[in-house]
Design a protein around this motif. Structure first.
Motif, PDB file in Angstrom:
ATOM      1  N   TYR A  14      -4.930  25.999  38.071  1.00 48.11           N
ATOM      2  CA  TYR A  14      -3.214  26.141  37.193  1.00 48.11           C
ATOM      3  C   TYR A  14      -2.750  26.959  38.555  1.00 48.11           C
ATOM      4  CZ  TYR A  14       0.828  28.693  34.976  1.00 48.11           C
ATOM      5  OH  TYR A  14       2.129  29.294  35.057  1.00 48.11           O
ATOM      6  N   LYS A 168       4.274  29.807  32.713  1.00 44.71           N
ATOM      7  CA  LYS A 168       4.087  29.114  31.716  1.00 44.71           C
ATOM      8  C   LYS A 168       2.838  27.322  31.822  1.00 44.71           C
ATOM      9  CE  LYS A 168       8.966  27.723  31.454  1.00 44.71           C
ATOM     10  NZ  LYS A 168      10.205  27.541  31.738  1.00 44.71           N
ATOM     11  N   GLY A 169       2.432  28.172  31.195  1.00 45.51           N
ATOM     12  CA  GLY A 169       0.774  26.887  30.754  1.00 45.51           C
ATOM     13  C   GLY A 169      -0.613  27.691  31.066  1.00 45.51           C
ATOM     14  N   SER A 170       0.068  29.386  31.839  1.00 43.38           N
ATOM     15  CA  SER A 170      -1.520  30.592  31.973  1.00 43.38           C
ATOM     16  C   SER A 170      -2.332  31.246  31.413  1.00 43.38           C
ATOM     17  CB  SER A 170      -0.758  30.801  33.402  1.00 43.38           C
ATOM     18  OG  SER A 170      -0.069  32.117  32.442  1.00 43.38           O
ATOM     19  N   SER A 171      -3.319  31.242  31.481  1.00 40.75           N
ATOM     20  CA  SER A 171      -4.524  31.135  30.286  1.00 40.75           C
ATOM     21  C   SER A 171      -4.120  32.776  29.793  1.00 40.75           C
ATOM     22  CB  SER A 171      -5.910  31.255  30.929  1.00 40.75           C
ATOM     23  OG  SER A 171      -6.101  32.179  32.330  1.00 40.75           O
ATOM     24  N   GLU A 174       0.178  32.364  27.921  1.00 41.83           N
ATOM     25  CA  GLU A 174       0.397  32.111  26.675  1.00 41.83           C
ATOM     26  C   GLU A 174      -0.235  32.084  25.283  1.00 41.83           C
ATOM     27  OE1 GLU A 174       1.922  28.304  25.667  1.00 41.83           O
ATOM     28  OE2 GLU A 174       2.582  28.956  28.116  1.00 41.83           O
ATOM     29  N   ARG A 177       2.731  34.587  24.602  1.00 38.67           N
ATOM     30  CA  ARG A 177       3.853  33.563  23.719  1.00 38.67           C
ATOM     31  C   ARG A 177       3.933  33.744  22.382  1.00 38.67           C
ATOM     32  NH1 ARG A 177       5.041  29.063  22.979  1.00 38.67           N
ATOM     33  NH2 ARG A 177       3.202  28.259  23.758  1.00 38.67           N
ATOM     34  N   LYS A 178       2.800  33.015  22.418  1.00 33.95           N
ATOM     35  CA  LYS A 178       2.390  32.155  21.974  1.00 33.95           C
ATOM     36  C   LYS A 178       1.747  33.243  19.800  1.00 33.95           C
ATOM     37  CE  LYS A 178       0.298  28.083  22.753  1.00 33.95           C
ATOM     38  NZ  LYS A 178      -1.213  27.204  22.736  1.00 33.95           N
TER      39      LYS A 178
END
Length: 301
Positions: A14, A168-171, A174, A177-178
């Motif tokens: 990433y 965005k998309g980092s472990s 995310e 955020r979810k």
């Protein structure tokens, strides 16, 4: 006309992808990866080979290699986590020593796990490592010592201790955020543990700053305003306009660990880390405050 060549070891991950994207306009970027494809040079992270010629004349070599720690810490996984960092660092040192024209700078990744679980204590690059016996402390100390031990008189060495990367998309980002999006974005445990975060764009800029400026030794890759978990989750809810959510008890995370899940201490340990080395030498954060970082990632384009 490109400024020079940057070699990214472990650049397929990433952070590596973000560095490659941001550096590509001004530098030739070479990615060393265990997975061979048209956009990378193959290496195994352990032994010298044809890949080492890429270091000759490079402006910088940046080592990001290391197995993810976000997994169950079985004995086998612990060994893999440790060896992937030690071996890759060692072989890069050997490649630099054998280079006809060594790279100008070698930036080796490390992590704020170096400091261990320290509550609200303010930690800077001059702080001592955490207590021996804490797994991440022991890994980070051994990792850094491997670079320090390498004899590379023509190459400046930096150890960049990365914090919790928000991107965005980092472990790290995310799952938060979810959870917040679906109304379960409560604090974790008592929420008082510090999460020393950094926006991915600032982290990439810090890597660049570290090889374009005469800095050596440890550098904390964190924003200047570390936040508690409670503060971070409250900001996530505020930006996404979600109501308060109940906290997730610490025992739930520990139970998940006992059942083979990721290590609970990754979310429960507290590290209040300040980037004194870069602030003292003029590095400017684009996202120095938590609100603008979270808003950029959740509301930005």
């Amino acid at each position: 006309m490109k400024k020079g060549k940057i070699v990214l070891a472990g650049g397929a991950g990433y952070i590596g992808k973000e560095l490659a994207r941001q550096f590509a306009e001004e530098y030739d970027v070479v990615i060393l990866s265990r997975h061979s494809d048209a956009n990378s040079v193959t290496w195994d992270g352990k032994t010298l080979g044809p890949w080492q010629k890429e270091l000759d004349g490079a402006a910088a070599v940046i080592n990001l290699s290391g197995e993810s720690v976000a997994k169950h810490w079985s004995d086998a996984n612990k060994l893999s986590i440790l060896e992937s960092r030690i071996f890759s660092t060692r072989v890069i040192g050997e490649a630099i020593q054998a280079s006809a024209k060594p790279p100008t700078v070698w930036i080796n990744s490390s992590a704020i796990g170096y400091y261990g679980d320290r509550g609200s204590e303010e930690l800077t690059e001059s702080s001592e490592p955490g207590a021996k016996g804490q797994f991440l402390v022991d890994v980070c100390v051994a990792w850094e010592e491997e670079q320090v031990r390498a004899v590379t008189p023509g190459t400046r060495k930096v150890r960049l201790r990365t914090g919790v990367v928000l991107g965005k998309g980092s472990s790290a980002f995310e799952p938060l955020r979810k959870a917040t999006t679906y109304f379960v974005g409560g604090s974790i445990g008592n929420g008082r543990q510090y999460m020393s975060w950094i926006h991915v764009n600032d982290l990439a800029a810090m890597f660049r700053w570290a090889f374009e400026n005469e800095v050596e030794g440890p550098v904390n890759g964190t924003a200047p305003q570390p936040a508690t978990n409670e503060e971070l989750m409250a900001m996530m809810r505020a930006v996404l306009r979600r109501p308060w959510a109940p906290p997730i008890p610490a025992f739930v995370l520990k139970l998940v660990t006992m059942l083979g899940g990721p290590e609970a201490s990754l979310l429960l340990d507290s590290e209040r880390v300040l980037p004194k080395a870069v602030v003292g030498k003029g590095f400017e954060f684009k996202f120095g405050g938590l609100r603008e970082a979270i808003a950029d990632l959740l509301l930005g384009g």
